[in-house]
Design a protein around this motif. Structure first.
Motif, PDB file in Angstrom:
ATOM      1  N   ALA A   1       0.836  -1.207   0.000  1.00  0.00           N
ATOM      2  CA  ALA A   1       0.000   0.000   0.000  1.00  0.00           C
ATOM      3  C   ALA A   1       0.865   1.250   0.000  1.00  0.00           C
ATOM      4  N   ARG A   2       1.960   1.222   0.733  1.00  0.00           N
ATOM      5  CA  ARG A   2       2.883   2.362   0.731  1.00  0.00           C
ATOM      6  C   ARG A   2       3.501   2.543  -0.650  1.00  0.00           C
ATOM      7  N   LEU A   3       3.836   1.431  -1.285  1.00  0.00           N
ATOM      8  CA  LEU A   3       4.428   1.500  -2.612  1.00  0.00           C
ATOM      9  C   LEU A   3       3.428   2.054  -3.631  1.00  0.00           C
ATOM     10  N   ALA A   4       2.169   1.710  -3.473  1.00  0.00           N
ATOM     11  CA  ALA A   4       1.139   2.249  -4.368  1.00  0.00           C
ATOM     12  C   ALA A   4       1.054   3.770  -4.234  1.00  0.00           C
ATOM     13  N   ARG A   5       1.208   4.274  -3.023  1.00  0.00           N
ATOM     14  CA  ARG A   5       1.192   5.735  -2.833  1.00  0.00           C
ATOM     15  C   ARG A   5       2.427   6.381  -3.465  1.00  0.00           C
ATOM     16  N   VAL A   6       3.552   5.650  -3.440  1.00  0.00           N
ATOM     17  CA  VAL A   6       4.759   6.154  -4.088  1.00  0.00           C
ATOM     18  C   VAL A   6       4.500   6.370  -5.579  1.00  0.00           C
ATOM     19  N   ALA A   7       3.786   5.452  -6.206  1.00  0.00           N
ATOM     20  CA  ALA A   7       3.516   5.555  -7.640  1.00  0.00           C
ATOM     21  C   ALA A   7       2.795   6.851  -7.972  1.00  0.00           C
ATOM     22  N   GLN A   8       1.979   7.347  -7.056  1.00  0.00           N
ATOM     23  CA  GLN A   8       1.213   8.570  -7.304  1.00  0.00           C
ATOM     24  C   GLN A   8       2.064   9.829  -7.147  1.00  0.00           C
ATOM     25  N   ARG A   9       3.132   9.750  -6.350  1.00  0.00           N
ATOM     26  CA  ARG A   9       3.894  10.956  -6.009  1.00  0.00           C
ATOM     27  C   ARG A   9       5.311  10.949  -6.564  1.00  0.00           C
ATOM     28  N   TYR A  10       5.747   9.859  -7.164  1.00  0.00           N
ATOM     29  CA  TYR A  10       7.143   9.727  -7.576  1.00  0.00           C
ATOM     30  C   TYR A  10       7.528  10.861  -8.523  1.00  0.00           C
ATOM     31  N   GLY A  11       8.715  11.409  -8.300  1.00  0.00           N
ATOM     32  CA  GLY A  11       9.220  12.468  -9.150  1.00  0.00           C
ATOM     33  C   GLY A  11       8.818  13.857  -8.714  1.00  0.00           C
ATOM     34  N   THR A  12       7.926  13.937  -7.717  1.00  0.00           N
ATOM     35  CA  THR A  12       7.472  15.255  -7.265  1.00  0.00           C
ATOM     36  C   THR A  12       7.978  15.570  -5.865  1.00  0.00           C
TER      37      THR A  12
ATOM     38  N   ASP B   1      17.911   4.811 -10.967  1.00  0.00           N
ATOM     39  CA  ASP B   1      18.158   5.732 -12.073  1.00  0.00           C
ATOM     40  C   ASP B   1      17.179   6.900 -11.984  1.00  0.00           C
ATOM     41  N   ARG B   2      17.655   8.047 -11.511  1.00  0.00           N
ATOM     42  CA  ARG B   2      16.771   9.200 -11.343  1.00  0.00           C
ATOM     43  C   ARG B   2      16.269   9.763 -12.665  1.00  0.00           C
ATOM     44  N   GLU B   3      16.825   9.293 -13.779  1.00  0.00           N
ATOM     45  CA  GLU B   3      16.355   9.736 -15.085  1.00  0.00           C
ATOM     46  C   GLU B   3      15.103   8.981 -15.538  1.00  0.00           C
ATOM     47  N   VAL B   4      14.811   7.875 -14.876  1.00  0.00           N
ATOM     48  CA  VAL B   4      13.600   7.130 -15.223  1.00  0.00           C
ATOM     49  C   VAL B   4      12.385   7.947 -14.821  1.00  0.00           C
TER      50      VAL B   4
ATOM     51  N   PRO C   1      14.599  15.595  -2.299  1.00  0.00           N
ATOM     52  CA  PRO C   1      15.602  14.526  -2.188  1.00  0.00           C
ATOM     53  C   PRO C   1      15.509  13.734  -0.886  1.00  0.00           C
ATOM     54  N   GLU C   2      15.190  14.402   0.228  1.00  0.00           N
ATOM     55  CA  GLU C   2      15.106  13.689   1.505  1.00  0.00           C
ATOM     56  C   GLU C   2      13.957  12.682   1.494  1.00  0.00           C
ATOM     57  N   THR C   3      12.850  13.063   0.882  1.00  0.00           N
ATOM     58  CA  THR C   3      11.718  12.140   0.786  1.00  0.00           C
ATOM     59  C   THR C   3      12.042  10.990  -0.157  1.00  0.00           C
ATOM     60  N   HIS C   4      12.774  11.286  -1.218  1.00  0.00           N
ATOM     61  CA  HIS C   4      13.202  10.213  -2.122  1.00  0.00           C
ATOM     62  C   HIS C   4      14.089   9.216  -1.387  1.00  0.00           C
ATOM     63  N   ASP C   5      15.000   9.717  -0.565  1.00  0.00           N
ATOM     64  CA  ASP C   5      15.860   8.819   0.210  1.00  0.00           C
ATOM     65  C   ASP C   5      15.035   7.975   1.182  1.00  0.00           C
ATOM     66  N   ALA C   6      14.016   8.578   1.787  1.00  0.00           N
ATOM     67  CA  ALA C   6      13.145   7.831   2.702  1.00  0.00           C
ATOM     68  C   ALA C   6      12.399   6.740   1.956  1.00  0.00           C
ATOM     69  N   LEU C   7      11.972   7.046   0.732  1.00  0.00           N
ATOM     70  CA  LEU C   7      11.322   6.035  -0.109  1.00  0.00           C
ATOM     71  C   LEU C   7      12.252   4.854  -0.338  1.00  0.00           C
ATOM     72  N   LEU C   8      13.502   5.134  -0.674  1.00  0.00           N
ATOM     73  CA  LEU C   8      14.434   4.048  -0.970  1.00  0.00           C
ATOM     74  C   LEU C   8      14.715   3.195   0.268  1.00  0.00           C
ATOM     75  N   ILE C   9      14.791   3.812   1.438  1.00  0.00           N
ATOM     76  CA  ILE C   9      15.006   3.036   2.663  1.00  0.00           C
ATOM     77  C   ILE C   9      13.822   2.100   2.905  1.00  0.00           C
ATOM     78  N   GLY C  10      12.611   2.627   2.768  1.00  0.00           N
ATOM     79  CA  GLY C  10      11.433   1.778   2.928  1.00  0.00           C
ATOM     80  C   GLY C  10      11.373   0.681   1.893  1.00  0.00           C
ATOM     81  N   TRP C  11      11.661   1.023   0.652  1.00  0.00           N
ATOM     82  CA  TRP C  11      11.635   0.044  -0.434  1.00  0.00           C
ATOM     83  C   TRP C  11      12.630  -1.080  -0.205  1.00  0.00           C
ATOM     84  N   HIS C  12      13.854  -0.734   0.194  1.00  0.00           N
ATOM     85  CA  HIS C  12      14.873  -1.768   0.376  1.00  0.00           C
ATOM     86  C   HIS C  12      14.494  -2.728   1.501  1.00  0.00           C
ATOM     87  N   GLY C  13      13.892  -2.213   2.577  1.00  0.00           N
ATOM     88  CA  GLY C  13      13.445  -3.102   3.642  1.00  0.00           C
ATOM     89  C   GLY C  13      12.373  -4.056   3.172  1.00  0.00           C
TER      90      GLY C  13
END
Length: 217
Positions: free
Chosen positions: A29-40, A112-115, A43-55
């Motif tokens: 469910a958290r990942l689904a919310r990421v899909a709605q906000r990704y790219g917007t 890849d931040r260019e994706v 940087p700190e929130t992006h890093d938090a996303l990656l920490i959650g994703w890796h876990g």
């Protein structure tokens, strides 16, 4: 084929699997919310996303490894004369073989931040669709096989073997991941599987450290 001598698994024994699946659905469910906000996000929130994703991705991969290495082979040994049930195990392994590349593809996209946002969202949707179908299929068709064929002694041996295969650093992350946001009764159930010294380490070190780190949002 009958189980080996010992006590058959109960619904209570299977609670561990149910709690794990709940944790995967929570982060899905958290990942689904990421899909709605990704790219917007900043940087700190992006890093938090990656920490959650890796876990999430590490825990899911470890869970599938346990099933492929311990649970499915133990069941296969008892199902030689039951082709329909063997087909269920074939399905479980085939679904794992689809989910693992989807995890890797999303990992590459996050790296890849260019994706672009649309591609990331598509990869997230692919993974979550596969995962939702797999979890439901496993609960419907594989859980009854576990309950009907595995004994509590075999289950305990599998849990012990899988815990030994985990590096301490992975175990330190897995416990807090599973109980993150879980109801108190589920937290108690999971921690009851830990040896007493590790329960103390979880309470005073692993979980406080986990809670201090920003994840996902």
């Amino acid at each position: 084929m009958a189980t080996t001598s010992g006590t058959a698994l109960t619904d209570d024994d299977m609670e561990l699997m149910r709690i794990l699946h709940d944790a995967f659905r929570r982060d899905a469910a958290r990942l689904a919310r990421v899909a709605q906000r990704y790219g917007t996000v900043d940087p700190e929130t992006h890093d938090a996303l990656l920490i959650g994703w890796h876990g999430f991705s590490r825990s899911l991969h470890h869970h599938h490894t346990i099933e492929d290495r311990h649970i499915w082979p133990a069941l296969r040994a008892k199902l030689a004369d039951r082709p329909d049930d063997l087909a269920v195990l074939d399905d479980m392994e085939s679904e794992h073989a689809l989910i693992d590349p989807a995890l890797e593809a999303l990992e590459r996209a996050f790296d890849d931040r260019e994706v672009g946002r649309d591609e990331v969202a598509a990869r997230i949707d692919e993974l979550l669709t596969l995962l939702a179908g797999h979890l439901a299929h496993e609960e419907k068709d594989a859980f009854p096989l576990m309950r009907g064929l595995l004994t509590t002694q075999e289950w305990a041996a599998m849990n012990k073997a899988s815990m030994k295969e985990l590096p301490l650093s992975e175990l330190a992350a897995l416990g807090p991941f599973i109980v993150d946001g879980a109801p108190p009764e589920d937290v108690r159930r999971i921690l009851s599987e830990f040896p007493a010294p590790l329960r103390l380490v979880h309470r005073f070190w692993w979980n406080p450290r986990y809670q201090r780190v920003r994840r996902w949002e």
